[in-house]
Scaffold this motif. Structure first.
Motif, mmCIF file in Angstrom:
data_model
loop_
_atom_site.group_PDB
_atom_site.id
_atom_site.type_symbol
_atom_site.label_atom_id
_atom_site.label_comp_id
_atom_site.label_asym_id
_atom_site.label_seq_id
_atom_site.Cartn_x
_atom_site.Cartn_y
_atom_site.Cartn_z
ATOM 1 N N TYR A 1 -36.731 19.297 2.084
ATOM 2 C CA TYR A 1 -35.477 19.198 2.829
ATOM 3 C C TYR A 1 -35.567 18.040 3.819
ATOM 4 C CZ TYR A 1 -31.127 20.796 4.926
ATOM 5 O OH TYR A 1 -29.826 20.878 5.348
ATOM 6 N N PRO A 2 -34.506 17.220 3.932
ATOM 7 C CA PRO A 2 -34.554 16.045 4.810
ATOM 8 C C PRO A 2 -34.954 16.385 6.241
ATOM 9 C CG PRO A 2 -32.595 15.988 3.430
ATOM 10 C CD PRO A 2 -33.225 17.331 3.220
ATOM 11 N N TYR B 1 -26.183 14.197 7.571
ATOM 12 C CA TYR B 1 -26.709 14.251 8.932
ATOM 13 C C TYR B 1 -26.950 15.659 9.456
ATOM 14 C CZ TYR B 1 -24.913 9.505 8.583
ATOM 15 O OH TYR B 1 -24.646 8.227 8.157
ATOM 16 N N VAL B 2 -26.167 16.650 8.971
ATOM 17 C CA VAL B 2 -26.307 18.015 9.484
ATOM 18 C C VAL B 2 -26.251 19.027 8.353
ATOM 19 C CG1 VAL B 2 -25.351 17.483 11.760
ATOM 20 C CG2 VAL B 2 -23.821 18.221 9.929
ATOM 21 N N PHE C 1 -19.217 23.836 9.128
ATOM 22 C CA PHE C 1 -19.043 24.516 10.413
ATOM 23 C C PHE C 1 -18.664 23.532 11.512
ATOM 24 C CE2 PHE C 1 -22.509 27.132 8.342
ATOM 25 C CZ PHE C 1 -21.633 28.090 7.857
ATOM 26 N N LEU C 2 -19.292 22.373 11.510
ATOM 27 C CA LEU C 2 -18.959 21.347 12.501
ATOM 28 C C LEU C 2 -17.494 20.961 12.393
ATOM 29 C CD1 LEU C 2 -19.654 19.280 14.676
ATOM 30 C CD2 LEU C 2 -20.437 17.733 12.864
ATOM 31 N N ALA D 1 -29.118 20.555 12.586
ATOM 32 C CA ALA D 1 -28.386 21.767 12.231
ATOM 33 C C ALA D 1 -26.869 21.589 12.323
ATOM 34 C CB ALA D 1 -28.828 22.936 13.129
ATOM 35 N N LEU D 2 -26.393 21.033 13.453
ATOM 36 C CA LEU D 2 -24.940 20.997 13.683
ATOM 37 C C LEU D 2 -24.431 19.667 14.223
ATOM 38 C CD1 LEU D 2 -22.318 22.752 13.717
ATOM 39 C CD2 LEU D 2 -22.857 23.276 16.107
ATOM 40 N N ILE D 3 -25.155 19.076 15.164
ATOM 41 C CA ILE D 3 -24.704 17.837 15.804
ATOM 42 C C ILE D 3 -25.589 16.693 15.346
ATOM 43 C CG2 ILE D 3 -24.205 16.682 17.989
ATOM 44 C CD1 ILE D 3 -24.006 19.455 19.268
ATOM 45 N N PRO D 4 -25.029 15.686 14.680
ATOM 46 C CA PRO D 4 -25.847 14.580 14.156
ATOM 47 C C PRO D 4 -26.763 13.977 15.223
ATOM 48 C CG PRO D 4 -23.597 14.394 13.343
ATOM 49 C CD PRO D 4 -23.602 15.503 14.366
ATOM 50 N N PHE D 5 -28.041 13.809 14.846
ATOM 51 C CA PHE D 5 -29.068 13.137 15.668
ATOM 52 C C PHE D 5 -29.475 13.914 16.919
ATOM 53 C CE2 PHE D 5 -26.137 9.797 13.966
ATOM 54 C CZ PHE D 5 -26.931 9.395 12.905
#
Length: 253
Positions: free
Chosen positions: A241-242, A187-188, A193-194, A247-251
Motif C-alpha cells: 500500500y502506498p 493522495y488519501v 469521505f473527504l 487517511a483523509l487530508i492530502p500530505f
C-alpha cells in the motif's frame, strides 16, 4: 424570523447532531458495515444496494416533500435553492449510488439506525430552511453563499468520482478487496469521505445555519473516523500500500 419557526426543535436537533459526532470520536470504533462488517452468519442483513436505498431514502423524501410545496419560480428564494442542493445530494445517494454499490451485505440493525438518523437530519435541515431561514435578497451575492455553494459542488464532484472508482474496483460477484487508484485516492485513502465532508462544510457556509454546522461537524467526525479505519485496514491487508498516501487530508493526515 418567520412566524412558523419554532426554535426549540432546531436547537435540540442541532445539539443532538453535534453530540453524536463527539460520541463517535470518543468511542472511536468503526461502524460495522462494509469493510468492517463482522460475521453475518447470525445477523439479519440485506444486500448493500437495497440497504443503501432504504437508508438514504428518508433524507431525500422528507426535504423533497417540503420543497415541492414552495412557490414555483425560475430562481426561488435562497432557502429554496439551498434545500434543492440538499435534495440533489440525496437524490444521487438514493437513486444512483445505491444501485451502483457492490459492497458487502448490510446488517439490518444498522440500516434501522441509519434510516432514523437520515429521517431526523432530513427533517431538521428542511424544517430550518422552510420555516426558520430568512435570507436577505442580496444573499445570492454574499461571499458565504458563493463560496459555500462552490465547496458543495466541488465536494459532491469529488464524492461522486471517488464512489465511481470504488464501484469499478470489483467485477460483479467479486468479494476481494483492491487498492483504489486515481483521483484523490492518489493522495488519501478516504477520498469519497473527504468529498462529502467538503460538501457539508460548504452547505454549512452557504446556509450560515446552526443545523447545517452541526451536520458538517457530525460528518467530519463520522466520516473522518471511517477514513482513518479504512486507511488502517488497507495498510493491514496490502503490504504494498502506498506509504505516502494519507487517511483523509492530502500530505497531512
Amino acid at each position: 424570523m418567520p412566524v412558523h419557526c419554532q426554535q426549540s426543535p432546531v436547537l435540540v436537533g442541532s445539539a443532538t447532531l453535534a453530540t453524536l459526532g463527539a460520541l463517535t470520536l470518543y468511542f472511536g470504533e468503526p461502524s460495522s458495515y462494509g469493510k468492517h462488517t463482522g460475521s453475518l452468519a447470525t445477523a439479519a442483513h440485506l444486500s448493500a444496494r437495497a440497504a443503501w436505498f432504504l437508508q438514504e431514502l428518508p433524507s431525500f423524501v422528507v426535504p423533497a416533500g417540503m420543497l415541492v410545496r414552495q412557490p414555483r419560480t425560475l430562481l426561488g428564494p435562497p432557502e429554496t435553492v439551498l434545500l434543492g442542493l440538499f435534495c440533489v445530494h440525496y437524490f444521487h445517494r438514493t437513486f444512483v449510488y445505491a444501485f451502483l454499490n457492490r459492497g458487502r451485505p448490510f446488517p439490518i440493525r444498522l440500516l434501522f439506525k441509519g434510516s432514523v438518523f437520515c429521517m431526523g437530519n432530513g427533517l431538521l435541515q428542511s424544517y430550518y430552511l422552510t420555516y426558520c431561514a430568512d435570507y436577505p435578497a442580496e444573499w445570492y451575492t454574499d461571499l458565504r453563499f458563493i463560496l459555500g455553494v462552490f465547496l458543495f459542488i466541488l465536494g459532491m464532484g469529488i464524492n461522486i468520482h471517488s464512489d465511481y472508482i470504488l464501484c469499478q474496483l470489483r467485477k460483479p460477484g467479486e468479494i476481494i478487496y483492491k487498492i483504489p487508484q486515481g483521483g484523490l485516492f492518489t493522495y488519501v485513502s478516504g477520498a469519497n469521505f473527504l468529498g462529502e465532508i467538503i460538501e457539508w462544510i460548504g452547505f454549512a457556509l452557504a446556509t450560515w445555519s446552526l443545523p447545517a454546522l452541526a451536520f458538517a461537524f457530525f460528518s467530519l467526525c463520522f466520516l473522518g473516523l471511517r477514513a482513518f479505519h479504512h486507511h488502517r485496514f488497507y495498510h493491514k491487508i496490502f503490504k504494498d500500500y502506498p506509504k505516502f498516501r494519507k487517511a483523509l487530508i492530502p500530505f497531512i493526515f
